[in-house]
Design an enzyme around this catalytic site. Structure first.
Site, PDB file in Angstrom:
ATOM      1  N   GLU C  60       0.807  -1.230   0.000  1.00 27.40           N
ATOM      2  CA  GLU C  60       0.000   0.000   0.000  1.00 27.40           C
ATOM      3  C   GLU C  60       0.836   1.276   0.000  1.00 27.40           C
ATOM      4  OE1 GLU C  60      -0.600  -2.529   2.076  1.00 27.40           O
ATOM      5  OE2 GLU C  60      -2.683  -3.140   1.745  1.00 27.40           O
ATOM      6  N   HIS C 128     -10.261  -3.960  10.801  1.00 30.11           N
ATOM      7  CA  HIS C 128     -10.971  -3.854   9.522  1.00 30.11           C
ATOM      8  C   HIS C 128     -12.328  -3.183   9.679  1.00 30.11           C
ATOM      9  CE1 HIS C 128      -8.015  -7.026   8.786  1.00 30.11           C
ATOM     10  NE2 HIS C 128      -8.105  -6.731   7.504  1.00 30.11           N
TER      11      HIS C 128
END
Lengths: 419, 322, 324
Positions: C60, C128
């Site tokens: 990322e 998450h």
């Protein structure tokens, strides 16, 4: 219009007072406040004796530099007197005992009245000092409080009350010109008409309002014609029919709710709507311990626990609230009548009167409002209001919705009165 | 192996002379208290930046580090604009907003100095990705140090570049130190180009103080990238002779080591290579020209005005500018 | 207008913009062959090829940094970061890279979009389920949008792709299956920086973001039963804020509730509250009420997660508080 009652003068006329010293204690809306001298001098004149009630705006007394220079009428302060039940640090201009000669030094220390920014702006635009506006139980002035105050002021200047009327507790207090709907408020057991003040402030002066006192309550020291709900209702109906009030909207709390149900069914009255806050009469249960404990209590230590049982948030029961209640229970006539009422209406911790059938037959639009945390009368009684009534449950609210969530009750009241 | 022309050698020698003069002038100005903030000099490392950028076209791109003066000049930025920027002047190539670590010029293909160690590496990969998507023949060249080679983004970027065969050349300017810490304390291997194999790209080691050697390696790597054959890692071994920055207190570099590397000064190596080709007088004339140019640029920079502040409104958090 | 799911509206926006502009390309983890873990990019690799729709390694930090310079050099990257919880990994690219160059190197443009999705309610656990809106909305030079309806999802994504500045698009995992009418017009966009009045009201303004707009709508219904007229404003763009819309609503109601699914302290709701104080203080009749996640991790088990998430009841209670 709201009123204050002078509870005690701490100085005699002619006595010197120092700036900051307590001069007089006043009470309103179940809260007492000590008023401190805004300036040093001599208490030149007491205008309102102890236990007298005056509308907000009256001058309570005069402080002069010396007794040798008694103040002339013209020296009476331009700023009307006021009461500040909960707001800390009242502004010096707000104090009821104002310095008479212009030379009398006023404290210049900056003081702050808790106030919402919008309310502050409205007050400034109207040229009103925040300190003159009665501070509601929440301890902070909101826009509605300013608007209510402005409406009161307008009304006062248009038609000042005759001096004699100010002290008579059950006289009508109209807050709006005739065109506005008239809403009549009936308090609960052990209460008085000051209990409605938080709600009245939230109504922005939308209606004419009339707060009536049950026999043996507040300043209504008369006995009822009979010790049952009918007797209480008769007494209220008598006040209402003394002069024709025209169409009225009824609001009743607890015992006052039961009275209101009977009044709504009274053919002599033109009742347009009925709003019941945790009313008596919809089921057998009631907190008998509260009734007994409250009736017997005469001092702060014994009253405070019962007051806390009335509300969801015990912090609402301030020392001032407790003290005001204690003072109201020092009158032996009042206590005696209440004791009779309690044993007649709530024998053995039971509600003796079942008004369900009466309520179900009413054609008047009805709202029933109940705090979900009510510990005096079970909230389940709301289910007995019948198919025609609108029922509203208020979370985090106990037996005093008009004190605990006045804005919400005001909303609901506007709804039903305007519909 | 590409054979260098005399002209190419002369051009690179001149650029290195200018960069060295710039660094020395900055050192002098710093001592005189006329500079602002830390300045990261590249004395002794000029051959890497000048040699590698000489292999690029004007339309190609570079990304660099906090120590990028040679890269800026090599990629074609005007020395006056660079110097003025370092001095925070209105004439600086970024108007004094950026400072010496963050100079950028899209037209010149300088996508920035970058003072986040390692950040120049994905920056170069991103430019290369853009070229690949647009199907242009542009090449992106990344300068980074042995300190940056230890970052996670170095690994991520090289992995992606190798995977996608991006047109990028990774020039590892290995000057032995990450701030004060020697490479032997930062990595288990001295030759970091060993890692290139793991990314399926060639890894070559060159003498970073020999501008010709750097140039020749870069020409090959650039050609490979431009053909679409993917990235190359060039490990140019050099040495930081003037410390981390002008704020560096020193004391962690071995005096003997510094002396040894100073003998291998890239300007001396370049001089020695040119001497048989153009002779001492021509080299002296080049040095004199560079000194004269630097003196005139310095004078102009010092006289240049400082910028005036203007609020930058495109980054306002509100739709209406307040 | 066509009835479609939020995820389909995003897919349509990407497809239309890729047809319109060949410099638009997509990259991210699992987005190409698989079509994205939330199926937003389904079918696009087959349509536009593996060069313009790329599966990436799990990198990322680098992907975001690459988007910055790719955008500066002539392409319009759309990067998908699978969970907003991974935003901390891309913060260097946003804060130290993307946010500075427009100012430092005046004239450069960075037309990239970073799409991600956050928020709780799906049992995805503490790594998450977060809404880290304040982390991205904090950065000068980055625009942040958070559409709630399928139409806004499409219109804002198209506007974001066409924008010359970096745009972070915050989606929500519980919104992807929301269905509604979406305009078909190829040039349909929703202007960045414009809030949307969802419910008009008189007594209190509820300013909400992302899925909290739906909860605020439910809260308004609860409040209406009590006779309270709540106005619900979907901010849609978190940065730059539609301050005129905020001020106009408060000038009408004088009471404000701000709702955001992120943490409370230094959170997006805190910024909204401070903004209201800065710009509408004298209209306020009560302190601004904040409804947020409590300052703790998002738990896993259903009753625990439900307990921390803001919902209609909590929002309604806050609204009542402003009126008491």
């Amino acid at each position: 219009m709201e009123a204050v009652v002078v509870r005690a003068w701490h100085k005699k006329p002619g006595e010197p007072v120092a700036q900051g010293e307590t001069v007089v204690t006043i009470e309103t809306a179940k809260a007492a406040t000590d008023i401190e001298a805004p300036a040093s001098g001599v208490l030149a004149e007491i205008r309102v004796p102890t236990d007298d009630e005056v509308p907000i705006g009256a001058v309570l007394g005069i402080i002069a530099d010396t007794m040798a220079e008694p103040p002339k009428q013209a020296d009476a302060p331009a700023i009307p007197a006021s009461e500040q039940p909960r707001c800390p640090e009242p502004s010096p201009e707000a104090a009821p005992a104002a310095p008479a000669p212009p030379s009398s030094p006023l404290t210049s220390a900056p003081v702050r009245v808790p106030c919402s920014p919008l309310a502050r702006r409205i007050a400034a635009a109207a040229g009103v000092k925040l300190a003159d506006i009665p501070c509601p139980a929440r301890g902070r002035i909101r826009a509605a409080d300013v608007q209510a105050f402005l409406a009161t002021r307008k009304n006062t200047s248009a038609a000042p009350l005759p001096p004699g009327q100010a002290g008579s507790g059950h006289m009508p207090y109209a807050t709006q010109p005739e065109a506005a709907p008239l809403v009549v408020f009936i308090h609960g057991f052990g209460g008085d008409r000051h209990g409605w003040n938080p709600l009245l402030r939230c109504l922005d002066g939308s209606f004419r309002t009339l707060t009536l006192e049950l026999p043996g309550h507040g300043s209504n020291k008369a006995s009822p014609s009979a010790y049952d709900i009918g007797g209480l209702a008769d007494s209220i109906a008598g006040l209402l029919t003394q002069q024709d009030k025209g169409a009225i909207h009824l609001v009743g709390h607890s015992l006052g709710g039961a009275v209101a149900i009977l009044l709504a069914a009274d053919p002599r009255l033109d009742v347009r709507s009925l709003t019941l806050l945790a009313p008596v009469g919809l089921g057998p249960e009631i907190d008998g311990a509260f009734i007994n404990g409250f009736v017997a209590a005469r001092q702060a230590a014994s009253i405070a626990p019962w007051l806390r049982r009335l509300v969801h948030d015990p912090s609402l029961v301030t020392d001032a609230f407790v003290n005001a209640t204690v003072r109201a229970r020092t009158d032996s006539t009042v206590c005696e009548i209440q004791q009779h009422i309690a044993s007649a209406l709530f024998p053995d911790g039971t509600q003796a009167n079942d008004l369900r059938a009466t309520l179900h037959r009413l054609a008047v639009p009805t709202k029933v409002i109940w705090g979900e945390s009510d510990r005096i009368i079970p909230v389940q009684h709301a289910r007995n209001a019948g198919p025609m009534a609108a029922v509203h449950f208020l979370p985090d609210t106990g037996h005093l919705p008009h004190l605990e969530t006045p804005a919400m009750v005001a909303h609901l009241l506007r709804q039903i009165v305007r519909s | 192996m590409t054979v260098l022309s005399v002209d190419e050698r002369v051009v690179m020698h001149k650029r290195m002379l200018l960069v060295r003069l710039l660094e020395e002038e900055l050192g002098t100005l710093h001592k005189a208290g006329k500079t602002r903030g830390p300045i990261h000099r590249c004395d002794g490392q000029e051959a890497v930046g000048i040699g590698a950028t000489a292999a690029l076209l004007p339309s190609d791109f570079i990304t660099t580090t906090h120590r990028g003066h040679a890269h800026y000049i090599g990629k074609g930025l005007d020395i006056y604009g660079v110097f003025a920027e370092i001095m925070g002047k209105a004439d600086g190539c970024c108007g004094g907003r950026a400072g010496h670590m963050l100079i950028g010029d899209l037209e010149a293909g300088v996508i920035g100095g970058n003072a986040i160690v390692g950040a120049s590496i994905p920056a170069a990969s991103g430019i290369a990705l853009s070229a690949q998507i647009k199907k242009t023949s542009d090449v992106s060249m990344c300068f980074f140090g042995d300190g940056a080679a230890q970052t996670g983004i170095c690994h991520e970027s090289m992995n992606i570049a190798g995977l996608w065969k991006l047109p990028v050349v990774f020039v590892l300017e290995h000057n032995q130190y990450g701030l004060t810490v020697h490479q032997s304390v930062q990595s288990p291997v001295a030759d970091l180009s060993l890692r290139a194999r793991g990314y399926a790209m060639p890894g070559v080691i060159v003498d970073g103080n020999d501008v010709a050697a750097v140039y020749q390696a870069a020409v090959e790597a650039v050609a490979r990238a431009r053909k679409g054959d993917g990235p190359t890692m060039i490990e140019a071994k050099t040495y930081r002779v003037e410390g981390f920055s002008t704020s560096d207190m020193g004391g962690y570099q071995d005096a003997e080591e510094i002396a040894r590397w100073k003998k291998r000064d890239p300007l001396q190596i370049s001089y020695d290579a040119l001497l048989p080709l153009i002779g001492a007088p021509a080299l002296q004339a080049m040095a004199d020209d560079a000194a004269r140019e630097m003196a005139s640029v310095t004078q102009k920079v010092l006289a240049a005005p400082l910028p005036e502040f203007e609020l930058f409104t495109p980054s306002s958090p509100y739709v209406e500018v307040l | 207008m066509t009835m479609m799911r939020y995820a389909e509206a995003l897919n349509q926006a990407l497809r239309e913009e890729m047809h319109r502009d060949p410099s638009v390309f997509l990259f991210g983890e699992d987005i190409a062959r698989y079509g994205g873990v939330f199926k937003v990019t389904r079918g696009l690799m087959d349509e536009f090829g593996a060069s313009r729709v790329r599966d990436t390694p799990i990198s990322e930090q680098t992907l975001a940094a690459m988007a910055v310079t790719a955008a500066m050099t002539g392409t319009r990257p759309v990067l998908e970061i699978m969970y907003a919880d991974f935003v901390p990994l891309v913060l260097d690219a946003l804060i130290n890279q993307a946010a500075i160059y427009e100012y430092l190197w005046q004239g450069v443009q960075m037309p990239f979009v970073l799409r991600t999705q956050g928020g709780g309610g799906a049992g995805a656990g503490a790594q998450h389920s977060k809404a880290l809106d304040s982390l991205v909305a904090h950065i000068p030079g980055i625009k942040v949008v958070a559409p709630v309806t399928p139409a806004d999802a499409k219109g804002l994504l198209k506007a974001a792709i066409r924008d010359s500045q970096p745009v972070v698009m915050l989606e929500h995992k519980l919104l992807y299956n929301q269905r509604a009418e979406v305009p078909d017009d190829l040039d349909f966009t929703v202007e960045i920086g414009k809030a949307r009045t969802v419910v008009e009201g008189r007594d209190v303004s509820i300013f909400a973001t992302s899925r909290m707009v739906l909860e605020s709508q439910k809260a308004a219904e609860l409040l209406a039963r009590d006779g309270i007229s709540a106005e619900v404003i979907d901010l849609r763009t978190l940065r730059p804020l539609d301050l005129p819309a905020i001020k106009a609503s408060i000038a009408k109601t004088h009471n404000a509730v701000v709702v955001n699914e992120g943490w409370r302290f230094c959170g997006y709701a805190a910024e909204l509250s401070a903004t209201i104080m800065d710009h509408a203080f004298h209209e306020l009749d009560s302190p601004v009420a904040r409804v947020t996640l409590p300052d703790m991790p998002v738990p896993y088990s259903e009753p625990l997660e439900t307990a921390v998430l803001p919902n209609a009841e909590k929002i309604a209670a806050a609204a009542r508080l402003t009126l008491s």
